[in-house]
Design a protein around this motif. Sequence first.
Motif, PDB file in Angstrom:
ATOM      1  N   PRO A 187     -49.951  18.779  -5.034  1.00 18.92           N
ATOM      2  CA  PRO A 187     -49.099  19.629  -4.224  1.00 18.92           C
ATOM      3  C   PRO A 187     -48.508  20.769  -5.067  1.00 18.92           C
ATOM      4  N   LEU A 208     -33.855  20.291  -5.627  1.00 13.27           N
ATOM      5  CA  LEU A 208     -33.334  20.268  -4.262  1.00 13.27           C
ATOM      6  C   LEU A 208     -32.267  21.325  -4.049  1.00 13.27           C
ATOM      7  N   TYR A 225     -38.408  20.770  -1.285  1.00  8.46           N
ATOM      8  CA  TYR A 225     -38.097  20.328   0.073  1.00  8.46           C
ATOM      9  C   TYR A 225     -38.460  18.859   0.284  1.00  8.46           C
ATOM     10  N   GLU A 226     -39.440  18.389  -0.420  1.00 12.03           N
ATOM     11  CA  GLU A 226     -39.911  17.012  -0.233  1.00 12.03           C
ATOM     12  C   GLU A 226     -39.597  16.232  -1.509  1.00 12.03           C
ATOM     13  N   ASP A 254     -39.736  12.700  -1.593  1.00 14.69           N
ATOM     14  CA  ASP A 254     -40.208  11.322  -1.596  1.00 14.69           C
ATOM     15  C   ASP A 254     -41.173  11.114  -2.756  1.00 14.69           C
ATOM     16  N   LYS A 290     -44.287  10.534  -2.872  1.00 18.47           N
ATOM     17  CA  LYS A 290     -45.617  11.124  -2.809  1.00 18.47           C
ATOM     18  C   LYS A 290     -45.613  12.362  -1.912  1.00 18.47           C
ATOM     19  N   PRO A 291     -45.039  13.442  -2.416  1.00 18.57           N
ATOM     20  CA  PRO A 291     -45.068  14.666  -1.621  1.00 18.57           C
ATOM     21  C   PRO A 291     -46.497  15.188  -1.514  1.00 18.57           C
ATOM     22  N   GLU A 292     -46.761  15.940  -0.451  1.00 17.53           N
ATOM     23  CA  GLU A 292     -48.090  16.529  -0.268  1.00 17.53           C
ATOM     24  C   GLU A 292     -47.952  17.975   0.205  1.00 17.53           C
ATOM     25  N   GLY A 310     -44.385  21.103  -0.356  1.00 15.13           N
ATOM     26  CA  GLY A 310     -43.193  20.313  -0.642  1.00 15.13           C
ATOM     27  C   GLY A 310     -42.048  21.117  -1.216  1.00 15.13           C
ATOM     28  N   GLY A 311     -42.094  22.412  -1.075  1.00 13.31           N
ATOM     29  CA  GLY A 311     -41.042  23.284  -1.592  1.00 13.31           C
ATOM     30  C   GLY A 311     -41.525  24.711  -1.567  1.00 13.31           C
TER      31      GLY A 311
END
Lengths: 533, 245
Positions: free
Chosen positions: A261, A373, A414-415, A417, A419-421, A424-425
């Motif tokens: 990602p 974040l 933005y993600e 967790d 395992k972002p995919e 994710g930002g």
Amino acid sequence: MKFVFFAVFSVSLFAQARLDPAALLQPLASSWPTYNGDYSGRRYSALSQINASNVSSLALAWVYRANPGSDQAGGGGNVPVIKSTPLEINGVLYFTVPDHVWAIDARSGRPIWHYEWKNSKGGWHIGNRGVGVSGNWLYFETPDCNLVSLNLKDGKERWHTEICDLDQFYYASVAPVIVRNHVITGVSGDDLDIPGYIESHDPATGALQWRWYTHPEPGDPEAQSWPNVEAMLHGGGMTWVPSTYDPELNLIYFGTGNPQPVIAGKARKGDNLYTECIIALNPDTGKLKWYFQPSPHDTHDWDAVQTPVLFDGEIKGEKRKLLAQASRNGWFFVLDRATGKSLVTSEFVKTNWAKEVNEKGQPVPNPRKEPKLDGVLVSPDQGGGVNWPPPSFNPETGLFYANAARAFSVYYLYEDDDKPEGWGGNDRGGWSEAMLQAIDYQTGKIRWSHKWPGNGGGVRSGLLSTAGKLLFAGDTNQNLVALDPEQGTPLWHAGLHAQMTNGPITYELDGVQYVVAAAGDSLYGFALNSAQR
Amino acid sequence: MRALCLLFAISASLCAQPGPRARQPIDPAAAARGKKTYLQYCINCHGSLAQGTEQGPDLVRSVVVLRDKLGSALGPALQKLPNHKTDLTQAQIVDLSHFLRDRVEYTAMNRHASRPPNVLTGNAAAGKEYFSAKCNECHSPTGDLAGIAGKFQPDELQQRLLFPRRKPIAVTVRALGAPPVSGTLERIDDFTVSLRDAGGEFHSWKRVAGVEVEIKDPLSRHHELLDEFTDADIHNLVAYLETLK
């Protein structure tokens, strides 16, 4: 300083439109027969009719406005943008926007033929880098993943073949590079976590000759640069920009794009090879010779796809076959192109993301500048210190030129967790200033810097050097500018209707040297009038 | 790489869209039904977000799912793969297809924030201290910034702190043999400069020997700060500005 002249292209003046493949290894003469003019990527022409003493008289010879005539013209009904570098072969210019190819008279700018790839099945129509030509045939890529071959004389389609999978969100935008009996193609796309690759196709049939993925194979030592096989096989690394080629070493060179990602790198710890690498491959086999990674474990979308420029020179008194890249991450690299060994690493614009340079010559990312974040201020921004527009190297000055930007933005995650995919930002906002940088390849130091006055923001135009002691560039104010390559002093300009959008080229016909540049939907041709030649 | 799309495109539609133009439209009701089927039969192996577990592969990255059109690939795959539910109705398969397509489209678009980032992580007291030392010369918490937190969300405050909106740039041009002319900069490049004076008149000059240009960008100090700020400074300042309700 003595440079060994690097063997490149020229065009035999056949009566027909044909480009003799055997002539491709000759020095660049009066034409511009491939994306970078020649195989070296220097974008340096030996033409000198237009020179520092008469450039003040350079005047408009013609304008051609591309009208795709459909609502799929690289712009969904909007004005197309010419980002391709035209090829000039036997008096004809060939250029593209997505789904469209034009042949126009290089003397007058009058149209000869126009080909439209009809009924496109989709894909990003953001830009197309242009065409490749060999013999009687032209090759280009479509956004919906096809390699298309046209007849050079009339634009009639010979065949097309699929080179990527639209369903996986790949698309195609690269200008194919012809190396003997290989049509080298690249692929694009970074919305989903898909692997990048480069391919070679048969020029006569389009049949696949080989494919090289931009990741190691499971079990390779380099596979340890990923946490697991799944992350590696979905790790991105697109091949967005045409290759360069050294006929003596029989190696093609290209850069690879961002890892996936893109922004959220939590589940891909490690260097993430071979993303954001400069790659040397054998064009006959597709086998890897060496790699060098300008951006280990990138989380800022800083593809290392900028043209790897080939020239011969001296480093610390030793003659070497060199490769130089001004990379999107703001750093300049000089490598031994036979081995990939790093020789020079330096910033060409000030950056804030690297904590040190390691023993391999790589800038090492500072973890504090990975997206967060609550946001982190990073320079350069996502647009980079440079982007896809091609640089230039002038063997007379020994300077590498980059149309660069110093830019800041805030990168947000933005993600969060495990395992972002996807992305994710992203980054947001920004301030930038644009400048033309002249880099001493032997030291990596800036010899001169010319800040473009006025509008901030990046420039999206390439560069051209000539033996006329001129450097052509686009500024941020819709000007095509000729500068003194030794000092960076502007000598001439022409105001265009939009900011320049491609790399300028030059060629000579009937004893007249032309300079051609694109701005938005138009190609502009310039020449001296007869009294000034 | 495709960030260029946003930076450079003449309009957003120039960028078309990723993937095939003819793509499966997502029926939210069908996707919701498909989610129920997924939660019942698939979640244990493929995970709560369909991104896989040690027991089952990632379905968002699955070529079968990406090529699926209303169950065209999903249905046969379920029949063929071991240990999969083989007696789903065609309607259930279509619903499942909508749910998985929704996951794919969400992932392909997650460069866009689904909610504003939480940027209030700094120390307001430290931000106030920084403000007093570095910002007071131009700004006042009871003057131009009074109530600023009521006007902007915290993430917008952070952006405006770092990248203030452009303001008119003051310029004075001195040409040999003529009185200086001052006004607001209209345009400058290496070759010409133009301004509009206080009376609204437009003036322009060629930038030749004897023409001097003096520019005063009111935001120049903000631009310098980009090299001086630490990320902690930024977060502290935003936390402080957020107290200026």
